[in-house]
Design a protein around this motif. Structure first.
Motif, PDB file in Angstrom:
ATOM      1  N   LYS A  43       1.223   3.592 -17.936  1.00  8.94           N
ATOM      2  CA  LYS A  43       1.180   5.011 -17.567  1.00  8.94           C
ATOM      3  C   LYS A  43      -0.252   5.489 -17.395  1.00  8.94           C
ATOM      4  N   ASN A  44      -1.136   5.014 -18.242  1.00 12.86           N
ATOM      5  CA  ASN A  44      -2.535   5.420 -18.184  1.00 12.86           C
ATOM      6  C   ASN A  44      -3.214   4.918 -16.906  1.00 12.86           C
ATOM      7  N   PHE A  45      -3.050   3.616 -16.618  1.00  7.95           N
ATOM      8  CA  PHE A  45      -3.691   3.034 -15.442  1.00  7.95           C
ATOM      9  C   PHE A  45      -3.050   3.513 -14.142  1.00  7.95           C
ATOM     10  N   ALA A  46      -1.764   3.840 -14.175  1.00  4.82           N
ATOM     11  CA  ALA A  46      -1.062   4.263 -12.959  1.00  4.82           C
ATOM     12  C   ALA A  46      -1.674   5.525 -12.368  1.00  4.82           C
ATOM     13  N   LYS A  47      -2.247   6.365 -13.214  1.00  9.16           N
ATOM     14  CA  LYS A  47      -2.818   7.630 -12.745  1.00  9.16           C
ATOM     15  C   LYS A  47      -3.932   7.401 -11.732  1.00  9.16           C
ATOM     16  N   GLN A  48      -4.771   6.377 -11.971  1.00  3.76           N
ATOM     17  CA  GLN A  48      -5.905   6.170 -11.068  1.00  3.76           C
ATOM     18  C   GLN A  48      -5.487   5.587  -9.726  1.00  3.76           C
ATOM     19  N   TYR A  49      -4.251   5.088  -9.652  1.00  2.00           N
ATOM     20  CA  TYR A  49      -3.748   4.554  -8.377  1.00  2.00           C
ATOM     21  C   TYR A  49      -2.688   5.462  -7.754  1.00  2.00           C
ATOM     22  N   ASN A  50      -2.496   6.651  -8.336  1.00  2.00           N
ATOM     23  CA  ASN A  50      -1.493   7.614  -7.850  1.00  2.00           C
ATOM     24  C   ASN A  50      -0.098   7.002  -7.787  1.00  2.00           C
ATOM     25  N   LEU A  51       0.243   6.252  -8.802  1.00  2.00           N
ATOM     26  CA  LEU A  51       1.558   5.623  -8.888  1.00  2.00           C
ATOM     27  C   LEU A  51       2.422   6.369  -9.903  1.00  2.00           C
ATOM     28  N   ASN A  52       3.715   6.444  -9.627  1.00  2.00           N
ATOM     29  CA  ASN A  52       4.673   7.060 -10.543  1.00  2.00           C
ATOM     30  C   ASN A  52       5.397   5.960 -11.316  1.00  2.00           C
ATOM     31  N   ILE A  53       5.411   6.020 -12.631  1.00  2.00           N
ATOM     32  CA  ILE A  53       6.110   5.035 -13.451  1.00  2.00           C
ATOM     33  C   ILE A  53       7.491   5.592 -13.804  1.00  2.00           C
ATOM     34  N   LEU A  54       8.524   4.919 -13.308  1.00  2.00           N
ATOM     35  CA  LEU A  54       9.901   5.332 -13.577  1.00  2.00           C
ATOM     36  C   LEU A  54      10.421   4.500 -14.744  1.00  2.00           C
ATOM     37  N   GLU A  55      10.357   5.070 -15.919  1.00  2.00           N
ATOM     38  CA  GLU A  55      10.687   4.359 -17.158  1.00  2.00           C
ATOM     39  C   GLU A  55      12.191   4.353 -17.407  1.00  2.00           C
ATOM     40  N   VAL A  56      12.741   3.179 -17.739  1.00  2.00           N
ATOM     41  CA  VAL A  56      14.150   3.055 -18.099  1.00  2.00           C
ATOM     42  C   VAL A  56      14.239   2.272 -19.406  1.00  2.00           C
ATOM     43  N   SER A  57      14.940   2.819 -20.387  1.00  2.00           N
ATOM     44  CA  SER A  57      15.027   2.192 -21.699  1.00  2.00           C
ATOM     45  C   SER A  57      16.137   1.143 -21.758  1.00  2.00           C
ATOM     46  N   VAL A  58      15.856   0.055 -22.452  1.00  2.00           N
ATOM     47  CA  VAL A  58      16.861  -0.964 -22.750  1.00  2.00           C
ATOM     48  C   VAL A  58      16.768  -1.294 -24.234  1.00  2.00           C
ATOM     49  N   ASN A  59      17.903  -1.656 -24.834  1.00  2.00           N
ATOM     50  CA  ASN A  59      17.912  -1.979 -26.264  1.00  2.00           C
ATOM     51  C   ASN A  59      18.046  -3.473 -26.529  1.00  2.00           C
ATOM     52  N   ASP A  60      18.699  -4.176 -25.618  1.00  2.00           N
ATOM     53  CA  ASP A  60      18.833  -5.620 -25.769  1.00  2.00           C
ATOM     54  C   ASP A  60      18.997  -6.231 -24.376  1.00  2.00           C
ATOM     55  N   PRO A  61      18.939  -7.560 -24.267  1.00  2.00           N
ATOM     56  CA  PRO A  61      18.987  -8.207 -22.940  1.00  2.00           C
ATOM     57  C   PRO A  61      20.203  -7.848 -22.091  1.00  2.00           C
ATOM     58  N   SER A  62      21.325  -7.550 -22.724  1.00  2.00           N
ATOM     59  CA  SER A  62      22.540  -7.223 -21.964  1.00  2.00           C
ATOM     60  C   SER A  62      22.428  -5.896 -21.219  1.00  2.00           C
ATOM     61  N   ASP A  63      21.438  -5.064 -21.575  1.00  2.00           N
ATOM     62  CA  ASP A  63      21.254  -3.759 -20.913  1.00  2.00           C
ATOM     63  C   ASP A  63      20.462  -3.860 -19.609  1.00  2.00           C
ATOM     64  N   PRO A  83       0.799  -1.234   0.000  1.00  2.00           N
ATOM     65  CA  PRO A  83       0.000   0.000   0.000  1.00  2.00           C
ATOM     66  C   PRO A  83       0.828   1.279   0.000  1.00  2.00           C
ATOM     67  N   LYS A  84       2.046   1.229   0.525  1.00  2.00           N
ATOM     68  CA  LYS A  84       2.882   2.431   0.587  1.00  2.00           C
ATOM     69  C   LYS A  84       3.713   2.645  -0.672  1.00  2.00           C
ATOM     70  N   ALA A  85       3.696   1.689  -1.582  1.00  2.00           N
ATOM     71  CA  ALA A  85       4.493   1.800  -2.806  1.00  2.00           C
ATOM     72  C   ALA A  85       3.943   2.915  -3.697  1.00  2.00           C
ATOM     73  N   LYS A  86       4.841   3.747  -4.193  1.00  2.00           N
ATOM     74  CA  LYS A  86       4.438   4.856  -5.067  1.00  2.00           C
ATOM     75  C   LYS A  86       5.235   4.881  -6.376  1.00  2.00           C
ATOM     76  N   ASN A  87       6.493   4.462  -6.310  1.00  2.00           N
ATOM     77  CA  ASN A  87       7.383   4.557  -7.465  1.00  2.00           C
ATOM     78  C   ASN A  87       7.625   3.174  -8.068  1.00  2.00           C
ATOM     79  N   ILE A  88       7.172   2.988  -9.307  1.00  2.00           N
ATOM     80  CA  ILE A  88       7.244   1.694  -9.983  1.00  2.00           C
ATOM     81  C   ILE A  88       8.311   1.760 -11.075  1.00  2.00           C
TER      82      ILE A  88
END
Length: 297
Positions: free
Chosen positions: A147-167, A123-128
């Motif tokens: 990102k769309n659904f996270a808004k209704q649960y007041n969650l922050n989506i911390l996006e990190v890009s990867v290009n291949d499995p080694s990343d 319940p205390k989780a905010k940053n995903i």
């Protein structure tokens, strides 16, 4: 012909389910040739070109990228039955109608229900933390939904890009200190390197949620997901119908949307989660720091 984007637990499960059902039906009367692109875009294009240039009765791409690559190479009289594609419209374009030579099975990932699950368990989780390979059409769609659904649960989506499995491992390290939990979406690149992500998360005691059951078996805490063994069986049933003479244009895309809750017992114990409150449809045990698994139903 079967065209695989690469090998990870879901892809391999779907592939084996398809092949087992076809061999059960046709015994030694069927020949199946498998092409594995090993998550290499160049090899994927080359494999798709090779398949399209040969006379296969049915071609079966597994994953969205494999399906798009193959569909772009086929002639109108070549029959394609895709599997493990969460966004089938991306194969032929959202503004277009499904081609008469293509059908298949689609896993409908429930991001809404899985984000809700995170809020129930933590319940205390905010940053995903959310790792994504944006070159995959299905992964981009998954990120958009999250990102769309996270808004209704007041969650922050911390996006990190990867290009291949080694990343994946390094990407996880860059975000782990700022996140409360990880969520692994419908992204073949991330799922193929799930072990390295789990190693980082476990070291920092950050739970990892998924959107499908095989990642739970590998060590993720929980997920609402479809049964990929059944998805493979449904794909094989379509293939059998086509091989037995049914016009492929008459077979609708089979969209799997019914999900069950899967919880990894060992991981739940590690994070002090009482799973009896959540009543999973199926629970699985996994030894966190070993490839050995014990599964209970």
């Amino acid at each position: 012909a079967v065209l695989k984007l690469g090998s990870h637990e879901i892809i391999d499960m779907v592939e084996m389910s398809i092949k087992d059902e076809l061999k059960l039906k046709y015994k030694d009367k069927i020949k199946i040739r498998t092409y594995n692109a090993n998550f290499d875009d160049t090899l994927l294009e080359q494999s798709a070109t090779q398949i399209a240039s040969r006379k296969f009765d049915v071609v079966v791409p597994i994953t969205t990228p494999a399906s798009i690559a193959l569909a772009n190479k086929l002639k109108a009289n070549q029959k394609m039955i895709f599997s493990f594609v969460s966004l089938p419209e991306s194969i032929w374009g959202e503004s277009e109608q499904k081609p008469n030579n293509i059908t298949g099975t689609s896993d409908q990932l429930d991001y809404d229900k899985n984000l809700l699950l995170i809020t129930k368990m933590f319940p205390k989780a905010k940053n995903i933390a959310y790792l994504v390979n944006a070159s995959e059409e299905n992964a981009r769609d998954g990120l958009k939904q999250v990102k769309n659904f996270a808004k209704q649960y007041n969650l922050n989506i911390l996006e990190v890009s990867v290009n291949d499995p080694s990343d994946v491992a390094n990407a996880a390290r860059t975000i782990v200190s700022r996140s409360d939990v990880f969520l692994v979406g419908g992204d073949n690149t991330v799922v193929s390197a799930l072990g390295s992500l789990l190693n980082v998360a476990i070291k920092h005691r950050k739970p990892v949620f998924a959107v499908e059951n095989t990642s739970v078996k590998e060590g993720c805490l929980a997920a609402y997901g479809v049964d990929y063994n059944e998805l493979g069986k449904a794909t094989s049933e379509m293939i059998i119908q086509v091989l037995d003479g049914k016009p492929i244009k008459d077979i609708k895309v089979n969209k799997f949307s019914k999900t069950k809750l899967y919880i990894n017992k060992k991981t739940a114990e590690f994070y002090d989660i009482n799973i009896t409150k959540f009543q999973p449809g199926r629970s699985e045990e996994h030894t966190l720091n070993s490839s050995h698994r014990t599964i209970s139903y």
